[in-house]
Scaffold this motif. Sequence first.
Motif, short mmCIF file in Angstrom:
data_model
loop_
_atom_site.label_atom_id
_atom_site.label_comp_id
_atom_site.label_asym_id
_atom_site.label_seq_id
_atom_site.Cartn_x
_atom_site.Cartn_y
_atom_site.Cartn_z
N LEU A 45 0.87 -1.09 0.38
CA LEU A 45 -0.08 0.15 0.08
C LEU A 45 1.14 0.83 -0.17
O LEU A 45 1.42 0.94 0.91
N MET A 46 1.20 2.10 -1.02
CA MET A 46 1.51 3.27 -1.14
C MET A 46 1.13 4.29 -2.22
O MET A 46 0.57 4.08 -2.79
N SER A 47 1.14 5.10 -1.69
CA SER A 47 1.08 6.65 -3.24
C SER A 47 2.51 6.26 -4.02
O SER A 47 2.74 5.58 -3.81
N PRO A 48 1.73 6.62 -5.08
CA PRO A 48 2.52 7.27 -6.60
C PRO A 48 4.32 8.04 -6.27
O PRO A 48 5.18 6.92 -6.95
N TYR A 49 3.77 8.38 -5.70
CA TYR A 49 4.94 9.17 -5.33
C TYR A 49 6.65 8.12 -4.48
O TYR A 49 7.69 8.78 -4.34
N GLN A 50 5.94 7.27 -4.25
CA GLN A 50 6.92 5.74 -3.19
C GLN A 50 7.65 4.68 -4.39
O GLN A 50 8.20 4.14 -3.70
N SER A 51 6.65 5.06 -5.62
CA SER A 51 7.76 4.14 -6.33
C SER A 51 8.93 4.35 -6.99
O SER A 51 8.89 5.48 -6.29
N HIS A 52 9.86 3.21 -7.15
CA HIS A 52 10.65 2.99 -7.67
C HIS A 52 11.06 3.67 -8.35
O HIS A 52 12.20 4.63 -8.30
N ALA A 53 10.53 3.82 -9.61
CA ALA A 53 10.57 4.56 -10.72
C ALA A 53 10.04 5.91 -10.95
O ALA A 53 10.95 6.37 -11.20
N TRP A 54 9.48 6.13 -10.01
CA TRP A 54 9.51 7.66 -10.07
C TRP A 54 10.58 8.69 -9.36
O TRP A 54 11.17 9.76 -9.45
N VAL A 55 10.85 7.41 -7.88
CA VAL A 55 12.04 8.04 -7.51
C VAL A 55 13.64 8.14 -7.66
O VAL A 55 14.05 9.60 -8.09
N SER A 56 13.52 7.46 -8.52
CA SER A 56 14.50 7.28 -9.61
C SER A 56 14.36 8.37 -10.53
O SER A 56 15.77 8.79 -10.74
N ALA A 57 13.34 8.44 -11.21
CA ALA A 57 13.58 9.79 -12.65
C ALA A 57 13.98 11.25 -10.98
O ALA A 57 14.48 11.82 -11.39
N TYR A 58 12.98 11.08 -10.02
CA TYR A 58 13.55 11.91 -9.29
C TYR A 58 15.04 12.83 -9.36
O TYR A 58 15.27 13.79 -8.62
N ASP A 59 16.13 11.14 -8.65
CA ASP A 59 17.27 11.18 -8.86
C ASP A 59 18.16 12.70 -9.45
O ASP A 59 18.63 12.76 -9.32
N HIS A 60 17.45 12.10 -11.04
CA HIS A 60 17.81 13.61 -11.98
C HIS A 60 18.05 14.56 -11.16
O HIS A 60 18.51 15.64 -11.99
N CYS A 61 17.19 15.23 -10.68
CA CYS A 61 16.50 16.81 -10.24
C CYS A 61 19.13 17.19 -9.72
O CYS A 61 18.84 18.16 -9.56
N TRP A 62 19.85 15.82 -9.28
CA TRP A 62 20.99 16.30 -8.39
C TRP A 62 21.58 16.74 -9.24
O TRP A 62 23.06 17.37 -8.47
N GLN A 63 21.77 16.33 -10.52
CA GLN A 63 22.89 16.64 -11.02
C GLN A 63 23.86 16.11 -10.53
O GLN A 63 24.64 15.54 -10.32
N ASP A 64 24.69 17.67 -11.18
CA ASP A 64 26.36 17.57 -10.60
C ASP A 64 26.67 17.99 -8.77
O ASP A 64 27.73 17.89 -8.85
N ARG A 65 24.88 18.75 -8.42
CA ARG A 65 25.45 19.03 -6.98
C ARG A 65 25.33 18.06 -6.08
O ARG A 65 24.96 16.79 -6.47
N ARG A 66 25.85 17.78 -4.72
CA ARG A 66 26.08 17.14 -3.41
C ARG A 66 24.82 15.94 -3.46
O ARG A 66 23.31 16.55 -3.01
N ARG A 67 24.80 14.59 -3.42
CA ARG A 67 23.70 13.99 -3.78
C ARG A 67 23.38 13.82 -2.10
O ARG A 67 24.77 13.78 -1.37
N PRO A 68 21.43 13.60 -1.70
CA PRO A 68 21.98 12.85 -0.28
C PRO A 68 22.04 11.38 -0.51
O PRO A 68 22.22 11.26 -0.92
#
Length: 395
Positions: A45-68
Amino acid sequence: MTTNLDVFDDAPVAVQDASVGLVVDILDDPAAIASCWRDFERKALMSPYQSHAWVSAYDHCWQDRRRPKRMLLRVRNEAGAVRALLPLDVFSRRGLTVATMPGAGHANFHMPLLAHGGAPSADEWAEALQRAGRAAGIDLFIFRHQPQAWHGEENALAAVMSQPSPSNGYQLTVDFPAAEARTHILSPKRRRVFKSKERALSERGTFVARLMESKEDVRRALAAFLAQKAERFAAQKIANPFVDPGIQAFLLAACLPQPDGSPPPLRLYALLVGNEIVATRAGTVWGTHMSVMFHSFDQRPEISRSSPAEVLFIHMIEALTAEGFTHFDLGVGDLPYKRVFCKEVMELRDGIVPVSAKGRLLAPPLKAAVWAKRRVKQSERLSALYQRLKPAPAA
């Protein structure tokens, strides 16, 4: 690294029986995280924002900046069955280590991935966070926009050291056939108004609402979205977050099929009049739930007076309902148009959970800021005052 924590060896008697043998694993190896996450999400049971695919796409936000640092808390019972997963982004700044869920403000909802009917209780979550936080060196957990329930099941994490979020969410549950969508959603007066708006758009050329699927169509629709948003933000004197190349890379990655060939986590729709894109709307999907992330529309008065983004949304609901979708939401924010389409209020909570002495020192002002933001957003007078007083964005 995977760290196993028997988190209830000294739990209070009140929760001892319910939590015998509960174990929390801290996963920080990317391959282990991906494997565990993808396996469990198929039945969670989860919201769409916790799918691995969505979060993997979101990780593009960091680009060359310091990733968490990415971590995954896995909560299991004594037999090894997974009861919940909690993905985390861990930031260390100026001697303070804070853990949040991936997605930041781009994710409308933050919640764990939960086992149906067997998820941890609030007491279990509270103890698990304390033990895991100490083991991982986390000073403070911050969980924003947590639904108290999802599709009728409780999200107990939302009850842990939380308070009402500044804004609510709005949802539509589909209990009608696609052909009757307008009748169920819109009043007779609004249906007449929408029909006149569609007629006005059709007088400018053939209009059609469609899903943008090819790379060429996705790029074209995103270009229209970015241009329309830039014009809108400039008119409102609001800083435009979409100029960030990382965010643009995130949106493109989310709207295209995944590297393994699976469907994109974000569906991007456009309303075309003739050859022009006059509105866009995108929603992230999981199962039969679509959560709208963003929209845009042509700012020209002769177009905007026909509410093209709302016309597009009606056509999306009709098409997706015909596919078998059962839930739609318009994300977070108390805007009048949302109540037209989505009658159900989603009550959200912000959790601020300190672990260390530094975390306990920072928690009160953070909680006060959430309270103050809610006060402003829930008051028309205070909201209007804030809009007048806030500084204009830097050029």
